[in-house]
Scaffold this motif. Structure first.
Motif, PDB file in Angstrom:
ATOM      1  N   TYR A  60       3.647  -7.571  -4.926  1.00  0.00           N
ATOM      2  CA  TYR A  60       4.536  -7.827  -3.797  1.00  0.00           C
ATOM      3  C   TYR A  60       5.232  -6.543  -3.341  1.00  0.00           C
ATOM      4  O   TYR A  60       5.434  -6.319  -2.140  1.00  0.00           O
ATOM      5  N   GLU A  61       5.608  -5.702  -4.283  1.00  0.00           N
ATOM      6  CA  GLU A  61       6.232  -4.436  -3.906  1.00  0.00           C
ATOM      7  C   GLU A  61       5.257  -3.549  -3.132  1.00  0.00           C
ATOM      8  O   GLU A  61       5.601  -2.969  -2.104  1.00  0.00           O
ATOM      9  N   LEU A  62       4.038  -3.452  -3.633  1.00  0.00           N
ATOM     10  CA  LEU A  62       3.070  -2.555  -3.008  1.00  0.00           C
ATOM     11  C   LEU A  62       2.606  -3.077  -1.658  1.00  0.00           C
ATOM     12  O   LEU A  62       2.476  -2.312  -0.692  1.00  0.00           O
ATOM     13  N   THR A  63       2.348  -4.369  -1.572  1.00  0.00           N
ATOM     14  CA  THR A  63       1.943  -4.917  -0.274  1.00  0.00           C
ATOM     15  C   THR A  63       3.123  -4.941   0.693  1.00  0.00           C
ATOM     16  O   THR A  63       2.951  -4.781   1.899  1.00  0.00           O
ATOM     17  N   GLY A  64       4.336  -5.117   0.150  1.00  0.00           N
ATOM     18  CA  GLY A  64       5.521  -5.058   0.998  1.00  0.00           C
ATOM     19  C   GLY A  64       5.663  -3.706   1.667  1.00  0.00           C
ATOM     20  O   GLY A  64       6.047  -3.607   2.841  1.00  0.00           O
ATOM     21  N   ASN A  65       5.353  -2.641   0.944  1.00  0.00           N
ATOM     22  CA  ASN A  65       5.384  -1.306   1.535  1.00  0.00           C
ATOM     23  C   ASN A  65       4.414  -1.199   2.702  1.00  0.00           C
ATOM     24  O   ASN A  65       4.705  -0.564   3.725  1.00  0.00           O
ATOM     25  N   ILE A  66       3.246  -1.807   2.543  1.00  0.00           N
ATOM     26  CA  ILE A  66       2.240  -1.758   3.611  1.00  0.00           C
ATOM     27  C   ILE A  66       2.761  -2.463   4.855  1.00  0.00           C
ATOM     28  O   ILE A  66       2.714  -1.920   5.966  1.00  0.00           O
ATOM     29  N   TYR A  67       3.272  -3.659   4.681  1.00  0.00           N
ATOM     30  CA  TYR A  67       3.763  -4.417   5.832  1.00  0.00           C
ATOM     31  C   TYR A  67       4.994  -3.778   6.469  1.00  0.00           C
ATOM     32  O   TYR A  67       5.155  -3.803   7.683  1.00  0.00           O
ATOM     33  N   ASP A  68       5.862  -3.194   5.659  1.00  0.00           N
ATOM     34  CA  ASP A  68       7.110  -2.636   6.178  1.00  0.00           C
ATOM     35  C   ASP A  68       6.948  -1.284   6.850  1.00  0.00           C
ATOM     36  O   ASP A  68       7.665  -0.970   7.806  1.00  0.00           O
ATOM     37  N   HIS A  69       5.994  -0.481   6.352  1.00  0.00           N
ATOM     38  CA  HIS A  69       6.009   0.929   6.743  1.00  0.00           C
ATOM     39  C   HIS A  69       4.703   1.489   7.313  1.00  0.00           C
ATOM     40  O   HIS A  69       4.731   2.481   8.033  1.00  0.00           O
ATOM     41  N   SER A  70       3.555   0.914   6.990  1.00  0.00           N
ATOM     42  CA  SER A  70       2.306   1.651   7.205  1.00  0.00           C
ATOM     43  C   SER A  70       1.706   1.521   8.604  1.00  0.00           C
ATOM     44  O   SER A  70       0.913   2.351   9.005  1.00  0.00           O
ATOM     45  N   LYS A  71       2.058   0.463   9.331  1.00  0.00           N
ATOM     46  CA  LYS A  71       1.457   0.215  10.651  1.00  0.00           C
ATOM     47  C   LYS A  71      -0.067   0.137  10.533  1.00  0.00           C
ATOM     48  O   LYS A  71      -0.805   0.746  11.299  1.00  0.00           O
ATOM     49  N   PHE A  72      -0.532  -0.630   9.581  1.00  0.00           N
ATOM     50  CA  PHE A  72      -1.952  -0.709   9.255  1.00  0.00           C
ATOM     51  C   PHE A  72      -2.696  -1.678  10.154  1.00  0.00           C
ATOM     52  O   PHE A  72      -2.103  -2.593  10.740  1.00  0.00           O
ATOM     53  N   SER A  73      -3.996  -1.484  10.244  1.00  0.00           N
ATOM     54  CA  SER A  73      -4.872  -2.477  10.881  1.00  0.00           C
ATOM     55  C   SER A  73      -5.848  -3.057   9.862  1.00  0.00           C
ATOM     56  O   SER A  73      -6.457  -4.090  10.114  1.00  0.00           O
TER      57      SER A  73
END
Length: 206
Positions: A60-73
Motif C-alpha cells: 500500500y505504501e509503494l502503490t500509494g506513492n505511484i498514485y500520489d506522485h508519479s503521474k503514471f499511465s
C-alpha cells in the motif's frame, strides 16, 4: 556478496512484466485498485499468514506513492517465490522520483540525490495530520532490511540505490530509465516479525 545478486539481476533484466516466473498485477490508472491486486498477489503466492499484514502495508505504501506522485499511465506490482525467498517489484512509467521532487519545488542535484532523500523521508505530500508517504518509504526499507534481513533496490532515472543490513550502495544505472521508477524487494517470509518495531525513522547514509 549479497548486493551483487539483485544488482546483477537488474542489469540483465531491468523490467520483468513479461517474465513468466512472476505473477503480475496491473494498477488501474483511473481508479486505485491497489487493495484488490495486493490481495490477489498475496493469495496467488501463498504468502505466510503471519506476515501478510506486513506485506500489505508495504504494498500500500509503494502503490500509494505511484498514485500520489508519479503521474503514471502504466504500473504494476509483481512477485515470485524462488529458492525459499520472495521477490517483489512495484513499477511505474511515471515522471521519476527526481522530477516529482522538482515539481514540488525541492532542489535536487540528480537522480542519485533524489533516491537517497526519498528513502530518508523527503516527501512531496505535506497535508496536516497525514503520515507522509516519504516516511512510509523509510518504514518500508526498515521492515525489509532490518526486519526480514532482506534486500531493497530502488531504480529511477540513471540511478540505482541498494540497501541491505550491512551497507548502502548508490550506482549509475547502465540502462537509464527514460520514465518511471522500480522498487525491488527480496525477503524471506518464513519468520514472523512485528512491523511496528521498525516504524521509527532511520537515516541511511552512502
Amino acid at each position: 556478496m549479497k548486493e551483487k545478486i539483485l544488482l546483477e539481476e537488474f542489469k540483465e533484466n531491468p523490467r520483468i512484466t513479461n517474465e513468466n516466473k512472476y505473477h503480475v498485477k496491473k494498477l488501474n490508472v483511473n481508479e486505485d485498485n491497489s487493495f484488490e491486486v495486493t490481495n490477489e498477489l498475496i493469495n496467488e503466492l501463498n504468502i505466510p499468514k503471519q506476515n501478510q499484514n506486513t506485506m500489505k502495508f508495504i504494498f500500500y505504501e509503494l502503490t500509494g506513492n505511484i498514485y500520489d506522485h508519479s503521474k503514471f499511465s502504466e504500473g504494476c506490482i509483481s512477485g515470485r517465490l524462488i529458492n525459499a525467498q520472495y521477490d517483489f517489484r512495484v513499477a511505474d512509467n511515471g515522471i521519476s522520483i527526481k522530477n516529482s521532487f522538482k515539481n514540488a519545488g525541492y532542489e535536487i542535484e540528480n537522480d542519485s540525490d533524489a533516491l537517497i532523500k526519498a528513502v530518508n523521508g523527503l516527501s512531496t505530500k505535506n497535508d496536516l495530520g497525514y503520515i507522509e508517504r516519504g516516511t512510509g518509504l523509510n518504514n518500508t526499507v526498515n521492515i525489509v532490511v532490518n526486519g526480514f534481513d532482506g534486500e531493497f533496490l530502488l531504480i529511477s532515472g540513471d540511478a540505482i540505490l541498494y540497501i541491505n543490513s550491512e551497507k548502502v550502495i548508490s550506482q549509475k544505472n547502465p540502462k537509464k530509465l527514460s520514465t518511471g521508477t522500480i522498487v525491488h524487494l527480496r525477503v524471506d517470509l518464513t519468520t514472523k516479525i512485528d512491523m511496528y518495531n521498525y516504524l521509527n525513522q532511520i537515516e541511511y547514509r552512502l
